[in-house]
Design a protein around this motif. Sequence first.
Motif, PDB file in Angstrom:
ATOM      1  N   GLY A   1       2.067  -4.563  -8.700  1.00  0.00           N
ATOM      2  CA  GLY A   1       2.322  -4.058  -7.356  1.00  0.00           C
ATOM      3  C   GLY A   1       1.436  -2.903  -6.948  1.00  0.00           C
ATOM      4  N   ARG A   2       0.396  -2.632  -7.726  1.00  0.00           N
ATOM      5  CA  ARG A   2      -0.526  -1.536  -7.427  1.00  0.00           C
ATOM      6  C   ARG A   2      -1.961  -2.026  -7.457  1.00  0.00           C
ATOM      7  N   SER A   3      -2.835  -1.252  -6.844  1.00  0.00           N
ATOM      8  CA  SER A   3      -4.261  -1.516  -6.971  1.00  0.00           C
ATOM      9  C   SER A   3      -4.769  -0.803  -8.221  1.00  0.00           C
ATOM     10  N   ALA A   4      -5.929  -1.224  -8.701  1.00  0.00           N
ATOM     11  CA  ALA A   4      -6.523  -0.579  -9.869  1.00  0.00           C
ATOM     12  C   ALA A   4      -6.735   0.912  -9.620  1.00  0.00           C
ATOM     13  N   THR A   5      -7.121   1.265  -8.410  1.00  0.00           N
ATOM     14  CA  THR A   5      -7.359   2.671  -8.095  1.00  0.00           C
ATOM     15  C   THR A   5      -6.095   3.499  -8.300  1.00  0.00           C
ATOM     16  N   GLN A   6      -4.955   2.949  -7.907  1.00  0.00           N
ATOM     17  CA  GLN A   6      -3.688   3.660  -8.074  1.00  0.00           C
ATOM     18  C   GLN A   6      -3.324   3.802  -9.557  1.00  0.00           C
ATOM     19  N   VAL A   7      -3.557   2.728 -10.333  1.00  0.00           N
ATOM     20  CA  VAL A   7      -3.250   2.784 -11.767  1.00  0.00           C
ATOM     21  C   VAL A   7      -4.153   3.790 -12.471  1.00  0.00           C
ATOM     22  N   ILE A   8      -5.438   3.748 -12.139  1.00  0.00           N
ATOM     23  CA  ILE A   8      -6.383   4.707 -12.726  1.00  0.00           C
ATOM     24  C   ILE A   8      -5.943   6.135 -12.397  1.00  0.00           C
TER      25      ILE A   8
ATOM     26  N   TYR B   1      -1.645  -8.350  -9.903  1.00  0.00           N
ATOM     27  CA  TYR B   1      -2.642  -7.789 -10.811  1.00  0.00           C
ATOM     28  C   TYR B   1      -3.454  -6.692 -10.138  1.00  0.00           C
ATOM     29  N   PRO B   2      -3.439  -5.479 -10.691  1.00  0.00           N
ATOM     30  CA  PRO B   2      -4.158  -4.358 -10.075  1.00  0.00           C
ATOM     31  C   PRO B   2      -5.637  -4.618  -9.858  1.00  0.00           C
ATOM     32  N   ASP B   3      -6.291  -5.288 -10.826  1.00  0.00           N
ATOM     33  CA  ASP B   3      -7.720  -5.544 -10.668  1.00  0.00           C
ATOM     34  C   ASP B   3      -7.990  -6.521  -9.540  1.00  0.00           C
ATOM     35  N   VAL B   4      -7.137  -7.558  -9.411  1.00  0.00           N
ATOM     36  CA  VAL B   4      -7.339  -8.543  -8.353  1.00  0.00           C
ATOM     37  C   VAL B   4      -7.026  -7.931  -6.990  1.00  0.00           C
ATOM     38  N   VAL B   5      -5.994  -7.091  -6.926  1.00  0.00           N
ATOM     39  CA  VAL B   5      -5.691  -6.379  -5.673  1.00  0.00           C
ATOM     40  C   VAL B   5      -6.896  -5.539  -5.257  1.00  0.00           C
ATOM     41  N   HIS B   6      -7.507  -4.875  -6.218  1.00  0.00           N
ATOM     42  CA  HIS B   6      -8.682  -4.046  -5.928  1.00  0.00           C
ATOM     43  C   HIS B   6      -9.819  -4.909  -5.376  1.00  0.00           C
TER      44      HIS B   6
ATOM     45  N   GLY C   1     -12.765  -6.798  -0.251  1.00  0.00           N
ATOM     46  CA  GLY C   1     -13.308  -7.838   0.616  1.00  0.00           C
ATOM     47  C   GLY C   1     -13.449  -9.217   0.021  1.00  0.00           C
ATOM     48  N   LEU C   2     -13.142  -9.387  -1.273  1.00  0.00           N
ATOM     49  CA  LEU C   2     -13.290 -10.709  -1.878  1.00  0.00           C
ATOM     50  C   LEU C   2     -12.158 -11.644  -1.449  1.00  0.00           C
TER      51      LEU C   2
ATOM     52  N   TYR D   1     -13.783   0.564 -15.077  1.00  0.00           N
ATOM     53  CA  TYR D   1     -13.936  -0.233 -13.855  1.00  0.00           C
ATOM     54  C   TYR D   1     -15.352  -0.207 -13.301  1.00  0.00           C
ATOM     55  N   ALA D   2     -16.084   0.856 -13.554  1.00  0.00           N
ATOM     56  CA  ALA D   2     -17.491   0.873 -13.144  1.00  0.00           C
ATOM     57  C   ALA D   2     -18.232  -0.251 -13.857  1.00  0.00           C
ATOM     58  N   ALA D   3     -18.025  -0.370 -15.159  1.00  0.00           N
ATOM     59  CA  ALA D   3     -18.691  -1.415 -15.943  1.00  0.00           C
ATOM     60  C   ALA D   3     -18.228  -2.810 -15.514  1.00  0.00           C
ATOM     61  N   PHE D   4     -16.923  -2.985 -15.331  1.00  0.00           N
ATOM     62  CA  PHE D   4     -16.364  -4.271 -14.918  1.00  0.00           C
ATOM     63  C   PHE D   4     -16.917  -4.706 -13.568  1.00  0.00           C
TER      64      PHE D   4
END
Length: 333
Positions: free
Chosen positions: A165-172, A229-234, A239-240, A315-318
Motif C-alpha cells: 500500500g506504499r510507494s518505494a519512496t515512502q518505504v525508503i 508492491y512498492p516498487d511497482v507503485v513507484h 509513468g510506466l 533503487y538508484a541501481a535498480f
Amino acid sequence: MPGPVLARRGFLSATAGLAAALTLAACGGGTETTPTATGSAAPQSWTFTDDRGKQLDQPRRPSRIVAQVGAAAALWDFGVRPIAVFGPHQLKDGTKDPQVGNVDITKVEGLGNVWDEFNVEKYISLQPDLLVSSMYIKGTLWYAPEKSKDTIEQVAPTAGIMLTGRSATQVIGRYEELAKSLGADMRGVPEAKARMEAATKELARFKDLKILMMSGGPDAMWVVNPPEYPDVVHLMDAGLDVVKPSKVDEGGFFQTLSWENADTYDADVILYDTRTQSLKPEEMMKKPTFAKLPAVEAGQLYPWNAEAPYSYQGYAAFLEGLVANLEKASKLP
C-alpha cells in the motif's frame, strides 16, 4: 513479492516454547556489544514507532541488530551494520544472494537462508537489542517463522516496516527514519538519492510501452497486482504502463495463471522475477505458450529485482538498470 512464496509454503501456526529461550538467554553466550553506526559509546535513550503502531522505548539506543535480509540491505546502505540476518542471503555456491544487497555476509551471522528457517538458539545467544523486518501483511514480520514468533518477541523488541500500500519512496523514507534513530552516518545517501530521482524521471520516456511483471514457477506463472508492491507503485507513479490483472487471487498480491494461459495479457515488455525461488528465463522458455509471446520472441524479456533494497542506493541501481533495458525495447505491433 510475497504471493508465490505464501501460496506454496504458507505460514506455520505452531509456537516455540519460551522456557528454552529464557534458559539460553540466562546462560548468556553473546559477544561484546558492538558500537552504534556513529561509533559513539555514550548511552542514549531510544524511541521509534513502527508500522504496527508499536512504540519502542529503550534506555539505550540498540546496537546489536538482527534483520531480515531486505531490512538489513536497506539499513546497511544508510550506515547501520546488523550483526545477523535471516532470509535468502547466500546462494548454493557460497556467493551472496542479490536480495541481501551490499551487506557483507562474511561479517554477519546467518540465522536462516530459506523460508521458515530461523535458528532461534543462535538468535538468543547473540543477545540482540532489536530485530527489524519488513511486512507485506500488517503484524507479520517477513521471514520470521510464525512458529517462533513468541520466542522472537520475548528475546528482544521487534520493529516492522510496512511495504504493502506504499510507494518505494515512502518505504525508503521509513527505513531512513529508522536508520537515523539508530545513529546511521548517512554516508553517500545524498548522492544516491539524486541518482534515484534522475533515473525515476527517465522512466517517463517509456510510457507507451505496455509492461507485464511476473514470476515463474514449475506449474504456474504469477502476474503481479501493481498496487500491492512498492516498487511497482513507484514505476507507475513515474509513468510506466504496467498490466493490472483483471482478477487476483485471495490476498490480492497476484493472479495465478497456468503456463497454457501465459498469453492472457498483451505486453510489449515482460519483466521477470530474478529471485532464487523463481524460474530462470531458460526454464520459462521451455513453456511453449510463454516462448511464443510477442515480447519474448522480440527479446524484450528483462530482469526485475523484485526485492531491491529499500534504500536510495538500492533503487538508484535498480532503476538505472531498468532504464538501460527499456531503452532497447520498442512498441510491438
